[in-house]
Enzyme design. Structure first.
Site, PDB file in Angstrom:
ATOM      1  N   LEU A 185      53.080  50.255  67.065  1.00  0.00           N
ATOM      2  CA  LEU A 185      53.954  49.334  67.779  1.00  0.00           C
ATOM      3  C   LEU A 185      53.265  48.012  68.100  1.00  0.00           C
ATOM      4  O   LEU A 185      52.207  47.989  68.726  1.00  0.00           O
ATOM      5  CB  LEU A 185      54.436  49.995  69.079  1.00  0.00           C
ATOM      6  CG  LEU A 185      55.287  49.136  70.007  1.00  0.00           C
ATOM      7  CD1 LEU A 185      56.600  48.753  69.330  1.00  0.00           C
ATOM      8  CD2 LEU A 185      55.555  49.880  71.314  1.00  0.00           C
ATOM      9  N   ASP A 186      53.886  46.898  67.666  1.00  0.00           N
ATOM     10  CA  ASP A 186      53.446  45.541  68.007  1.00  0.00           C
ATOM     11  C   ASP A 186      51.968  45.298  67.697  1.00  0.00           C
ATOM     12  O   ASP A 186      51.277  44.587  68.437  1.00  0.00           O
ATOM     13  CB  ASP A 186      53.707  45.258  69.497  1.00  0.00           C
ATOM     14  CG  ASP A 186      55.182  45.238  69.823  1.00  0.00           C
ATOM     15  OD1 ASP A 186      55.988  44.953  68.913  1.00  0.00           O
ATOM     16  OD2 ASP A 186      55.556  45.508  70.987  1.00  0.00           O
ATOM     17  N   SER A 187      51.475  45.854  66.604  1.00  0.00           N
ATOM     18  CA  SER A 187      50.056  45.725  66.271  1.00  0.00           C
ATOM     19  C   SER A 187      49.813  45.239  64.851  1.00  0.00           C
ATOM     20  O   SER A 187      48.684  45.273  64.376  1.00  0.00           O
ATOM     21  CB  SER A 187      49.347  47.094  66.457  1.00  0.00           C
ATOM     22  OG  SER A 187      49.404  47.506  67.800  1.00  0.00           O
TER      23      SER A 187
END
Length: 326
Positions: free
Chosen positions: A269-271
């Site tokens: 997630l969001d990386s």
């Protein structure tokens, strides 16, 4: 006939490449006004290969030998990392250098230098990138992309809009889509069914996907099956304030700089590798509403810039989780 397609109801679930020293070289060729010579076309070439002597000379020779003229080039060779990146812009006469011959010439260079990536585009001849846009309830990024497409600011063709949120037939988004013949698919999701198989069917023929505030986490199986890039916008400066409701997280933390981050989607997630980030100032005088409005404005600008950079071949992978953005 209406282009809206409604599919089963359910409840959505919210979700949401260390600095290294380098040497960088930028040079420009002779100034040439392509508009003064209508026969000339504009081309872009990006190259990523192991770093050895003579790459720039061979690239220049390949273009010049066909009567092309380099207008500008960006070169990046990371220190202590023997890889080479370049992005060249050039003009050429298609009668002297046909598009098929151009592909063959750059393919020879690619084989000569064992390139990991060699891509050439001629915007006047090549099809625009075909995309699908996924969005949830919020409209600001979706509307901005639609207007950018309509105005010609974004060099893409939008094949469809997919959402897990119902939009009425009288809403400005639906009216715009019907007016321009862009299909809208509503696929309601539940915790146990993200409708990924159906989404995959709808996006198979696209070049990449844009998540315009799509509040669902795409699975590793979906990303692997799709096999192409997915670009997301995060309303915050990653890696800070990850996950759900980052604007409120930042507001509650009393930040003085807000931001938005556009990045590639990965399983985590969001990386994913960051493409673009933008910042703006806020003060103690903001309330949550004004704070969010400023944040949304940054999101729109950041996502549009990332898409434009991607389509102009400015974005290249660098290392495990970084990008080179020319």
């Amino acid at each position: 006939m209406s282009l809206l397609r409604r599919v089963n109801a359910g409840l959505p679930q919210a979700i949401g490449f260390t600095r290294r020293p380098f040497k960088s070289l930028k040079f420009a060729g002779e100034s040439l006004d392509a508009s003064a010579s209508p026969a000339l076309l504009h081309g872009i070439h990006v190259f990523h290969c192991p770093d050895v002597l003579g790459i720039v000379a061979k690239l220049s020779e390949s273009i010049a030998s066909r009567g092309g003229n380099i207008l500008g080039a960006d070169i990046f060779v990371p220190e202590n990392n023997q890889v080479f990146y370049s992005r060249s812009e050039f003009v050429f006469d298609p009668a002297k250098w046909p598009r098929v011959q151009m592909e063959e010439d750059f393919l020879k260079l690619s084989k000569m230098f064992n390139a990991m990536r060699s891509v050439v585009r001629v915007p006047a001849l090549d099809p625009k990138y075909k995309i699908s846009v996924l969005a949830s309830k919020q409209d600001h990024c979706l509307v901005d992309l639609l207007h950018g497409w309509q105005d010609g600011r974004l060099p893409v063709d939008i094949s469809c809009i997919i959402s897990n949120h119902e939009r009425g037939s009288d809403t400005h988004v639906i009216r715009f889509l019907e007016r321009h013949g862009i299909p809208y698919y509503c696929l309601h999701t539940t915790k146990g069914n993200k409708r990924e198989a159906e989404i995959l069917d709808l996006v198979q023929d696209t070049d990449f996907i844009v998540l315009a505030r799509y509040m669902q986490l795409l699975s590793g199986d979906f990303l692997s099956s799709y096999g192409k890039d997915v670009i997301n916008i995060h309303h915050g400066l990653l890696p800070s304030f990850k996950g759900g409701n980052p604007s409120k997280q930042a507001f509650d933390a009393g930040v003085k700089l807000i931001g938005a981050t556009s990045h590639f989607v990965t399983e985590e997630l969001d990386s994913g590798p960051i493409i673009e980030q933008m910042v703006g100032r806020v003060s103690h005088r903001e309330n949550l509403h004004s704070f969010i409005l400023k944040s949304e404005n940054l999101e729109k600008q950041c996502l549009a810039k990332a898409i434009k950079s991607y389509c102009e071949l400015r974005v290249l992978p660098y290392g495990e989780n970084k990008t080179v953005v020319f």
